[in-house]
Design a protein around this motif. Sequence first.
Motif, PDB file in Angstrom:
ATOM      1  N   PHE A  29      52.671  81.635 -12.498  1.00 20.50           N
ATOM      2  CA  PHE A  29      53.976  81.534 -12.576  1.00 20.50           C
ATOM      3  C   PHE A  29      54.370  80.531 -13.416  1.00 20.50           C
ATOM      4  O   PHE A  29      55.228  80.574 -14.243  1.00 20.50           O
ATOM      5  N   GLU A  30      53.708  79.403 -12.993  1.00 17.64           N
ATOM      6  CA  GLU A  30      53.956  78.261 -13.595  1.00 17.64           C
ATOM      7  C   GLU A  30      53.794  78.355 -15.274  1.00 17.64           C
ATOM      8  O   GLU A  30      54.594  77.520 -15.998  1.00 17.64           O
ATOM      9  N   GLU A  31      52.818  79.004 -15.573  1.00 15.62           N
ATOM     10  CA  GLU A  31      52.524  79.169 -17.004  1.00 15.62           C
ATOM     11  C   GLU A  31      53.303  80.023 -17.548  1.00 15.62           C
ATOM     12  O   GLU A  31      53.678  79.770 -18.808  1.00 15.62           O
ATOM     13  N   GLN A  32      53.555  81.204 -17.094  1.00 15.39           N
ATOM     14  CA  GLN A  32      54.324  82.319 -17.516  1.00 15.39           C
ATOM     15  C   GLN A  32      55.858  82.046 -17.393  1.00 15.39           C
ATOM     16  O   GLN A  32      56.532  82.368 -18.672  1.00 15.39           O
ATOM     17  N   TYR A  33      56.372  81.247 -16.576  1.00 18.73           N
ATOM     18  CA  TYR A  33      57.838  80.881 -16.657  1.00 18.73           C
ATOM     19  C   TYR A  33      58.069  79.477 -17.037  1.00 18.73           C
ATOM     20  O   TYR A  33      57.674  78.701 -16.178  1.00 18.73           O
ATOM     21  N   PRO A  34      58.740  79.158 -17.969  1.00 16.90           N
ATOM     22  CA  PRO A  34      58.927  77.801 -18.276  1.00 16.90           C
ATOM     23  C   PRO A  34      59.868  77.079 -17.335  1.00 16.90           C
ATOM     24  O   PRO A  34      59.821  75.737 -17.243  1.00 16.90           O
ATOM     25  N   GLU A  35      60.652  77.886 -16.582  1.00 17.30           N
ATOM     26  CA  GLU A  35      61.487  77.087 -15.656  1.00 17.30           C
ATOM     27  C   GLU A  35      61.148  76.810 -14.258  1.00 17.30           C
ATOM     28  O   GLU A  35      61.739  76.226 -13.544  1.00 17.30           O
ATOM     29  N   PHE A  36      59.748  77.378 -14.056  1.00 14.16           N
ATOM     30  CA  PHE A  36      58.992  76.841 -12.800  1.00 14.16           C
ATOM     31  C   PHE A  36      58.568  75.521 -13.104  1.00 14.16           C
ATOM     32  O   PHE A  36      57.944  74.953 -13.799  1.00 14.16           O
ATOM     33  N   PRO A  37      58.884  74.671 -12.035  1.00 13.81           N
ATOM     34  CA  PRO A  37      58.250  73.281 -12.056  1.00 13.81           C
ATOM     35  C   PRO A  37      56.575  73.430 -12.181  1.00 13.81           C
ATOM     36  O   PRO A  37      56.057  74.128 -11.639  1.00 13.81           O
ATOM     37  N   LYS A  38      56.141  72.545 -12.960  1.00 14.96           N
ATOM     38  CA  LYS A  38      54.589  72.426 -13.133  1.00 14.96           C
ATOM     39  C   LYS A  38      54.035  71.382 -12.241  1.00 14.96           C
ATOM     40  O   LYS A  38      54.601  70.368 -12.203  1.00 14.96           O
ATOM     41  N   GLY A  39      53.094  71.779 -11.630  1.00 16.01           N
ATOM     42  CA  GLY A  39      52.412  70.949 -10.540  1.00 16.01           C
ATOM     43  C   GLY A  39      50.910  70.987 -10.761  1.00 16.01           C
ATOM     44  O   GLY A  39      50.285  71.877 -11.367  1.00 16.01           O
TER      45      GLY A  39
END
Length: 103
Positions: A29-39
């Motif tokens: 999800f983090e990779e696919q959607y730029p709006e997701f916070p990256k952790g």
Amino acid sequence: MSYKLRFVQKFELGRSPEFLAIEKQFALFEEQYPEFPKGKRYLPLTGMHPSNTLIWESDFDSLDELHKAHQFLMEDNRHEELFRKQAEYMLDAYTEIYRPYDS
């Protein structure tokens, strides 16, 4: 100044493969959607937490940015079904927020 958001999740030790397979989907999800916070994700080797603990953490430039990211994660429903599956294996979960130490 950098603030840290950390999710700590303790899961059933005997269900580690299932829990961690679902966690890989969260990473997608983090990779696919730029709006997701990256952790970054960590599994303890030694220390206070047992090995069946997953720690996700991310840094933010301001406390306001951190709160917005946290609110986004709590309200976004795209990963809700995935979370429900993973929650079946959780024993405990909590959120930590750290502020910089200014001497």
